[in-house]
Design a protein around this motif. Structure first.
Motif, PDB file in Angstrom:
ATOM      1  N   ILE A  61       7.352  -7.534   1.623  1.00  0.00           N
ATOM      2  CA  ILE A  61       7.215  -6.536   0.059  1.00  0.00           C
ATOM      3  C   ILE A  61       7.784  -5.584   0.266  1.00  0.00           C
ATOM      4  CG2 ILE A  61       5.674  -6.163  -1.490  1.00  0.00           C
ATOM      5  CD1 ILE A  61       3.162  -7.220  -0.278  1.00  0.00           C
ATOM      6  N   VAL A  62       8.995  -5.975  -0.580  1.00  0.00           N
ATOM      7  CA  VAL A  62       9.954  -4.592  -0.725  1.00  0.00           C
ATOM      8  C   VAL A  62      10.245  -4.164  -2.718  1.00  0.00           C
ATOM      9  CG1 VAL A  62      12.603  -4.412  -1.451  1.00  0.00           C
ATOM     10  CG2 VAL A  62      11.742  -6.222   0.704  1.00  0.00           C
ATOM     11  N   ILE A  63      10.815  -2.525  -2.065  1.00  0.00           N
ATOM     12  CA  ILE A  63       9.797  -2.003  -3.555  1.00  0.00           C
ATOM     13  C   ILE A  63      10.573  -0.970  -3.913  1.00  0.00           C
ATOM     14  CG2 ILE A  63       8.257   0.622  -3.947  1.00  0.00           C
ATOM     15  CD1 ILE A  63       5.914  -0.576  -1.968  1.00  0.00           C
ATOM     16  N   ASP A  64      11.366  -1.066  -5.229  1.00  0.00           N
ATOM     17  CA  ASP A  64      12.462   0.012  -5.165  1.00  0.00           C
ATOM     18  C   ASP A  64      12.074   0.629  -5.624  1.00  0.00           C
ATOM     19  OD1 ASP A  64      14.597   0.825  -6.196  1.00  0.00           O
ATOM     20  OD2 ASP A  64      14.599  -1.501  -8.060  1.00  0.00           O
ATOM     21  N   TRP A  65      12.462   1.474  -4.894  1.00  0.00           N
ATOM     22  CA  TRP A  65      12.031   2.833  -5.077  1.00  0.00           C
ATOM     23  C   TRP A  65      12.831   4.022  -5.711  1.00  0.00           C
ATOM     24  CZ3 TRP A  65       7.390   4.692  -3.695  1.00  0.00           C
ATOM     25  CH2 TRP A  65       6.288   3.746  -2.391  1.00  0.00           C
ATOM     26  N   PHE A 114      11.357   2.568  -9.509  1.00  0.00           N
ATOM     27  CA  PHE A 114      10.169   3.524  -9.824  1.00  0.00           C
ATOM     28  C   PHE A 114       9.884   4.977 -10.417  1.00  0.00           C
ATOM     29  CE2 PHE A 114       6.713   6.209  -7.769  1.00  0.00           C
ATOM     30  CZ  PHE A 114       5.217   5.518  -8.077  1.00  0.00           C
TER      31      PHE A 114
END
Length: 110
Positions: free
Chosen positions: A2-6, A9
């Motif tokens: 899982i990659v979160i685009d901070w 956000f």
């Protein structure tokens, strides 16, 4: 993985924070102007469950009487009251437009 685009956000957080501040501020300013215009909102008591205390008819009449008395003592002229009333409605319009704009973004910008 899982990659979160901070960055996305943070952008959503800032947009939500600013829009919430606009809605709350516009609504509070509108209520303040409404009271200054001599039209303090008095809400009639409603029947709820035992979890919420309901004011009696006597207390509601007393609140209406106090609001009417405060409206009579207002130091504003009739023209100033009219301007405050228009400003109150404009502030409520800004708050409503901000909410509607947010809903339109959610519904049609996906």
């Amino acid at each position: 993985m899982i990659v979160i685009d901070w960055l996305a956000f943070v952008q959503v957080f800032i947009a939500a924070f600013i829009s919430a501040a606009i809605v709350v501020s516009a609504y509070a300013f509108g209520l303040r102007l409404l009271v200054r215009a001599g039209r303090a909102p008095v809400v009639a008591p409603a029947e709820f469950t035992d979890a919420i205390t309901v004011i009696s008819e006597k207390e509601a009449r007393r609140a209406e009487k106090a609001a009417a008395k405060a409206a009579k003592r207002s130091p504003l002229t009739e023209g100033q009251k009219r301007i405050a009333l228009v400003g109150a409605y404009a502030s409520f319009g800004v708050a409503a437009a901000a909410v509607l704009g947010g809903l339109l973004l959610i519904l049609f910008n996906h």
